[in-house]
Scaffold this motif. Structure first.
Motif, PDB file in Angstrom:
ATOM      1  N   UNK A 103       0.863  -1.174   0.000  1.00 60.29           N
ATOM      2  CA  UNK A 103       0.000   0.000   0.000  1.00 60.29           C
ATOM      3  C   UNK A 103       0.901   1.225   0.000  1.00 60.29           C
ATOM      4  N   UNK A 104       0.631   2.154  -0.910  1.00 58.32           N
ATOM      5  CA  UNK A 104       1.468   3.338  -1.078  1.00 58.32           C
ATOM      6  C   UNK A 104       0.663   4.593  -0.786  1.00 58.32           C
ATOM      7  N   UNK A 109       4.524   9.260  -1.046  1.00 53.46           N
ATOM      8  CA  UNK A 109       5.301   8.251  -1.778  1.00 53.46           C
ATOM      9  C   UNK A 109       6.027   7.313  -0.822  1.00 53.46           C
ATOM     10  N   UNK A 110       5.292   6.841   0.176  1.00 60.84           N
ATOM     11  CA  UNK A 110       5.858   5.934   1.169  1.00 60.84           C
ATOM     12  C   UNK A 110       5.007   4.676   1.264  1.00 60.84           C
ATOM     13  N   UNK A 111       5.643   3.573   1.670  1.00 62.15           N
ATOM     14  CA  UNK A 111       4.940   2.304   1.848  1.00 62.15           C
ATOM     15  C   UNK A 111       4.274   2.290   3.214  1.00 62.15           C
ATOM     16  N   UNK A 112       2.981   2.043   3.212  1.00 58.07           N
ATOM     17  CA  UNK A 112       2.212   2.067   4.456  1.00 58.07           C
ATOM     18  C   UNK A 112       1.654   0.698   4.838  1.00 58.07           C
ATOM     19  N   UNK A 113       1.758  -0.277   3.937  1.00 57.51           N
ATOM     20  CA  UNK A 113       1.245  -1.608   4.240  1.00 57.51           C
ATOM     21  C   UNK A 113       1.849  -2.653   3.319  1.00 57.51           C
ATOM     22  N   UNK A 141       0.391  -3.091   8.588  1.00 58.12           N
ATOM     23  CA  UNK A 141       0.006  -1.729   8.232  1.00 58.12           C
ATOM     24  C   UNK A 141       0.646  -0.789   9.242  1.00 58.12           C
ATOM     25  N   UNK A 142       1.247   0.271   8.753  1.00 57.48           N
ATOM     26  CA  UNK A 142       1.866   1.249   9.632  1.00 57.48           C
ATOM     27  C   UNK A 142       0.869   1.766  10.651  1.00 57.48           C
TER      28      UNK A 142
END
Length: 216
Positions: A103-104, A109-113, A141-142
């Motif tokens: 998940x972006x 522009x960071x990965x969250x999941x 997930x963050x």
């Protein structure tokens, strides 16, 4: 709160249904011919995109998994390197029964999941050792991105992939004491099929519905 999942055993197929190959890179797409239903029942917020993981994502994924599963400590850098090595060795080079999804956050522009779905067949000698396939695992997930349907969207993406490969069941594992995780999966249609193992993990299963064409 972090959820871990796993996957498959019985490779039951979708009968004679004619399935079209999905576009697994798209966060919204039709996965079956003549089917106007979008790819996911659980669409995250519009600033979040679910897509296939790329090799260049693995470093950020390893950081996410270590932080969410183990927390930050003096061993964080070493744990991240170990996790990165595991991910690289297990990376999917094609979509043949194994995929990783991320998940972006499109704004940052960071990965969250992240999640992994593995439907590759196991040799008979290992079927009693490893979880059944297809197996959903490493769902994370963050913390600051939870309650935005990201986890549900990642799970749904894996289910769509499994159906496109011809499977009608999917499996995962979750800690028995993780009541929130167990409740989430039950709400998504998963059922406990085995009591806690030696690691206090429950094996859960979901029967996947097969969407079909007008002709089958």
């Amino acid at each position: 709160l972090l959820f871990t999942l796993n996957s498959s055993f019985e490779v039951s197929r979708c009968g004679n249904y004619k399935l079209s190959k999905p576009n697994l890179n798209s966060s919204k797409s039709n996965f079956y011919e003549n089917d106007n239903v979008t790819s996911s029942k659980f669409e995250p917020k519009t600033d979040i995109e679910i897509r296939r993981a790329e090799w260049s994502d693995l470093s950020a994924i390893s950081d996410l998994l270590v932080k969410e599963f183990h927390g930050s400590s003096q061993w964080f850098p070493a744990n991240c390197l170990s996790e990165l090595n595991r991910l690289q060795l297990n990376f999917h080079y094609d979509d043949n029964h194994h995929l990783m999804f991320v998940a972006i956050d499109l704004n940052e522009n960071t990965i969250t999941g992240f999640v992994d779905i593995d439907a590759r067949d196991l040799p008979p000698s290992k079927r009693s050792i490893y979880p059944p396939r297809p197996y959903l695992s490493d769902l994370a997930v963050r913390a600051d991105y939870r309650r935005r349907k990201i986890g549900s969207s990642l799970v749904d993406k894996c289910e769509i992939a499994c159906k496109s490969w011809g499977f009608t069941k999917i499996y995962l594992k979750v800690q028995a004491k993780n009541s929130a995780g167990v409740g989430l999966y039950q709400n998504l249609g998963y059922e406990v099929i085995k009591p806690p193992d030696e690691k206090d993990q429950l094996l859960m299963e979901k029967i996947l519905s097969c969407r079909v064409n007008d002709e089958y």
